[in-house]
Design an enzyme around this catalytic site. Structure first.
Site, PDB file in Angstrom:
ATOM      1  N   CYS A 143       0.915  -1.008  -0.152  1.00  0.00           N
ATOM      2  CA  CYS A 143      -0.074   0.238   0.102  1.00  0.00           C
ATOM      3  C   CYS A 143       0.955   1.155  -0.013  1.00  0.00           C
ATOM      4  O   CYS A 143       2.220   1.112   0.293  1.00  0.00           O
ATOM      5  CB  CYS A 143      -0.929  -0.074   1.304  1.00  0.00           C
ATOM      6  SG  CYS A 143      -2.186   1.275   1.167  1.00  0.00           S
ATOM      7  N   CYS A 151      -0.111   4.276   1.689  1.00  0.00           N
ATOM      8  CA  CYS A 151      -0.230   5.172   2.892  1.00  0.00           C
ATOM      9  C   CYS A 151       0.739   5.474   3.662  1.00  0.00           C
ATOM     10  O   CYS A 151       0.896   6.535   4.144  1.00  0.00           O
ATOM     11  CB  CYS A 151      -1.582   5.001   3.138  1.00  0.00           C
ATOM     12  SG  CYS A 151      -1.852   3.210   3.963  1.00  0.00           S
ATOM     13  N   CYS A 206      -4.441   6.094   0.427  1.00  0.00           N
ATOM     14  CA  CYS A 206      -3.413   4.851   0.042  1.00  0.00           C
ATOM     15  C   CYS A 206      -3.077   4.830  -1.449  1.00  0.00           C
ATOM     16  O   CYS A 206      -2.817   3.854  -2.064  1.00  0.00           O
ATOM     17  CB  CYS A 206      -4.587   3.538   0.318  1.00  0.00           C
ATOM     18  SG  CYS A 206      -4.845   3.338   2.044  1.00  0.00           S
ATOM     19  N   LYS A 222     -12.119  -5.129   4.365  1.00  0.00           N
ATOM     20  CA  LYS A 222     -11.396  -3.945   5.336  1.00  0.00           C
ATOM     21  C   LYS A 222     -12.540  -2.965   5.377  1.00  0.00           C
ATOM     22  O   LYS A 222     -13.134  -2.167   4.603  1.00  0.00           O
ATOM     23  CB  LYS A 222     -10.383  -3.450   4.630  1.00  0.00           C
ATOM     24  CG  LYS A 222      -9.419  -2.645   5.545  1.00  0.00           C
ATOM     25  CD  LYS A 222      -8.063  -1.924   4.966  1.00  0.00           C
ATOM     26  CE  LYS A 222      -7.227  -1.195   5.738  1.00  0.00           C
ATOM     27  NZ  LYS A 222      -6.055  -0.788   5.062  1.00  0.00           N
ATOM     28  N   ARG A 231      -2.299   4.446  13.056  1.00  0.00           N
ATOM     29  CA  ARG A 231      -2.087   5.584  12.110  1.00  0.00           C
ATOM     30  C   ARG A 231      -0.761   6.455  12.876  1.00  0.00           C
ATOM     31  O   ARG A 231      -0.214   7.089  12.405  1.00  0.00           O
ATOM     32  CB  ARG A 231      -3.058   6.215  11.899  1.00  0.00           C
ATOM     33  CG  ARG A 231      -3.880   5.673  10.822  1.00  0.00           C
ATOM     34  CD  ARG A 231      -5.061   6.312  10.384  1.00  0.00           C
ATOM     35  NE  ARG A 231      -5.989   5.292   9.561  1.00  0.00           N
ATOM     36  CZ  ARG A 231      -7.306   5.094   9.339  1.00  0.00           C
ATOM     37  NH1 ARG A 231      -7.944   6.161  10.093  1.00  0.00           N
ATOM     38  NH2 ARG A 231      -7.790   4.257   8.493  1.00  0.00           N
ATOM     39  N   ARG A 257     -11.285   7.305   5.005  1.00  0.00           N
ATOM     40  CA  ARG A 257     -11.142   6.281   3.668  1.00  0.00           C
ATOM     41  C   ARG A 257     -12.531   5.590   3.416  1.00  0.00           C
ATOM     42  O   ARG A 257     -12.321   4.493   2.837  1.00  0.00           O
ATOM     43  CB  ARG A 257     -10.175   5.272   4.152  1.00  0.00           C
ATOM     44  CG  ARG A 257      -8.518   5.995   4.353  1.00  0.00           C
ATOM     45  CD  ARG A 257      -7.906   5.093   4.994  1.00  0.00           C
ATOM     46  NE  ARG A 257      -6.287   5.693   4.940  1.00  0.00           N
ATOM     47  CZ  ARG A 257      -5.921   6.332   5.991  1.00  0.00           C
ATOM     48  NH1 ARG A 257      -6.624   6.696   7.040  1.00  0.00           N
ATOM     49  NH2 ARG A 257      -4.760   6.552   6.016  1.00  0.00           N
ATOM     50  N   GLU A 316     -16.883  -8.699  -1.923  1.00  0.00           N
ATOM     51  CA  GLU A 316     -15.332  -8.290  -2.226  1.00  0.00           C
ATOM     52  C   GLU A 316     -14.605  -9.501  -2.103  1.00  0.00           C
ATOM     53  O   GLU A 316     -13.816  -9.467  -2.900  1.00  0.00           O
ATOM     54  CB  GLU A 316     -15.278  -7.549  -1.062  1.00  0.00           C
ATOM     55  CG  GLU A 316     -15.860  -6.025  -0.784  1.00  0.00           C
ATOM     56  CD  GLU A 316     -15.142  -5.070  -1.850  1.00  0.00           C
ATOM     57  OE1 GLU A 316     -14.186  -5.352  -2.462  1.00  0.00           O
ATOM     58  OE2 GLU A 316     -15.569  -4.058  -1.942  1.00  0.00           O
ATOM     59  N   LYS A 371     -10.545  -7.320   8.668  1.00  0.00           N
ATOM     60  CA  LYS A 371      -9.975  -6.450   9.428  1.00  0.00           C
ATOM     61  C   LYS A 371     -11.258  -5.390   9.756  1.00  0.00           C
ATOM     62  O   LYS A 371     -11.678  -4.942   8.509  1.00  0.00           O
ATOM     63  CB  LYS A 371      -8.818  -5.830   8.651  1.00  0.00           C
ATOM     64  CG  LYS A 371      -8.196  -4.585   9.442  1.00  0.00           C
ATOM     65  CD  LYS A 371      -6.903  -4.043   8.709  1.00  0.00           C
ATOM     66  CE  LYS A 371      -6.186  -3.099   9.274  1.00  0.00           C
ATOM     67  NZ  LYS A 371      -5.114  -2.455   8.553  1.00  0.00           N
ATOM     68  N   SER A 413      -5.195  -2.192  15.942  1.00  0.00           N
ATOM     69  CA  SER A 413      -4.257  -1.396  17.056  1.00  0.00           C
ATOM     70  C   SER A 413      -5.462  -1.084  18.154  1.00  0.00           C
ATOM     71  O   SER A 413      -5.291  -1.166  19.264  1.00  0.00           O
ATOM     72  CB  SER A 413      -3.806  -0.216  16.479  1.00  0.00           C
ATOM     73  OG  SER A 413      -4.575   0.428  15.756  1.00  0.00           O
ATOM     74  N   TYR A 462      -0.823  -7.595  17.862  1.00  0.00           N
ATOM     75  CA  TYR A 462       0.233  -6.827  18.580  1.00  0.00           C
ATOM     76  C   TYR A 462       0.623  -7.657  19.859  1.00  0.00           C
ATOM     77  O   TYR A 462       1.605  -7.497  20.479  1.00  0.00           O
ATOM     78  CB  TYR A 462      -0.093  -5.333  18.594  1.00  0.00           C
ATOM     79  CG  TYR A 462      -0.527  -4.566  17.783  1.00  0.00           C
ATOM     80  CD1 TYR A 462       0.553  -4.074  16.968  1.00  0.00           C
ATOM     81  CD2 TYR A 462      -1.548  -4.481  17.125  1.00  0.00           C
ATOM     82  CE1 TYR A 462       0.862  -3.364  15.664  1.00  0.00           C
ATOM     83  CE2 TYR A 462      -1.856  -3.763  16.045  1.00  0.00           C
ATOM     84  CZ  TYR A 462      -0.767  -3.372  15.201  1.00  0.00           C
ATOM     85  OH  TYR A 462      -0.918  -2.916  14.016  1.00  0.00           O
TER      86      TYR A 462
HETATM   87 ZN   LIG Z   1      -3.137   2.156   2.813  1.00  0.00          ZN
END
Ligand SMILES: [Zn+2]
Length: 314
Positions: A101, A103, A111, A177, A187, A207, A223, A238, A264, A303
């Site tokens: 990606c 971004c 992105c 997503k 971010r 987004r 999708e 996600k 996150s 994480y």
């Molecule tokens: Zn991205």
């Protein structure tokens, strides 16, 4: 004896942030226990992860060379390529997933390069990430995970890889997503919040033009079906826990390797509650991981991967 699901270290995928031009790793405020690795601390971090029994990592760059198109990620001497090479050199047997990606490398944080409406130009983005995919493959990445949710993304990458001698590299598509509020700490970690500098056009402030509406479930199946038709080898959903129904639906419908991203914000919520003494971190994270398995996840990006690996050893 009658337990239906098991969790092993093989299910765990550790995300790693790598920041260029820094001497030491630095903590991320909104993700306690998670660091931005420096390029010199990356090797030992990768070795530690491997020693803990985790076989797969996914890398995210924190770039100091951003522009409107994300071109630094198209250079063999740019951060995107360097961090893949360094991780593979440190532990050749570890599987490296490259996040495909732009971004992390665009100054505006979207992105892809922006069109006149202030959202990414879909087709321009495809031609750039097709190049980025080749750079990832040449750098040694084992799996490519395109995360930008552009239309025709998987087909464009598959074609690019197949015609460049990388037909064997699998694509793990972020097929599903959602435009989620749970990505905030990422971010900050990756330094890719929207609306930095250098924008020529009035930019869209979220987004939602290319990520999915949390109200939609059938759309997730559409999708995923499109990405599979275009050549995706594995599917990602996600965020994770609020979307376990989607993971189950995708797995039941397609029976493909299906991965979840415990994002996150999910990690931060758990850590914050544990810090206050309101939740038992160890018990809760192990329960959450098992819930991913019950829903049908073949692997979980989290994480907490290192913590979970250590708890599995206990
Ligand atoms: Zn991205």
């Amino acid at each position: 004896m009658v337990r239906e699901n098991t969790l092993t270290k093989n299910d765990l995928i550790q995300p790693i942030f790598v920041e260029e031009e820094t001497k030491e790793r630095s903590p991320i405020g909104s993700l306690p226990g998670v660091f931005r690795e420096s390029e010199s601390s990356l090797a030992s971090r990768v070795k530690d992860i491997q020693q803990a029994g985790i076989n797969t990592i996914i890398l995210f760059g924190v770039s100091h060379h951003k522009d409107a198109q994300g071109t630094d990620s198209l250079k063999m001497n740019g951060l995107f390529s360097r961090m893949i090479q360094k991780a593979k050199n440190a532990a050749p047997d570890i599987q490296v997933i490259a996040d495909i990606c732009l971004c992390e490398y665009t100054d505006h944080g979207h992105c892809g390069p922006l069109a006149h409406d202030g959202a990414p130009d879909n087709d321009k983005t495809l031609s750039i990430i097709a190049e980025q995919a080749i750079i990832a493959a040449r750098s040694g990445a084992d799996i490519l995970a395109p995360s930008g949710m552009m239309d025709g993304m998987i087909g464009a990458l598959r074609h690019s890889l197949d015609t460049s001698g990388y037909a064997d590299i699998p694509l793990l598509s972020y097929a599903v997503k959602y435009a989620s509020s749970h990505y905030g700490p990422f971010r900050e970690a990756a330094g890719c919040s929207l609306g930095h500098d250098g924008n020529q056009v009035t930019m869209q402030s979220d987004r939602k033009a290319y990520q999915m509406d949390p109200a939609n479930a059938r759309e997730a199946l559409r999708e995923a079906a499109l990405d599979l038709q275009e050549g995706a080898d594995m599917l990602m959903v996600k965020p994770g826990l609020p979307y376990l129904d989607i993971i189950k639906a995708v797995k039941d419908e397609f029976q493909m390797p299906t991965f979840a991203y415990h994002v996150s914000g999910e990690y931060a919520m758990l850590k914050a509650a544990a810090e206050k003494g309101w939740l038992d971190y160890e018990a809760t994270i192990m329960e959450q991981m098992m819930c991913f398995k019950r829903a049908g996840s073949d692997g979980i990006i989290t994480y907490s991967a290192m913590d979970v690996a250590q708890l599995l050893d206990k």
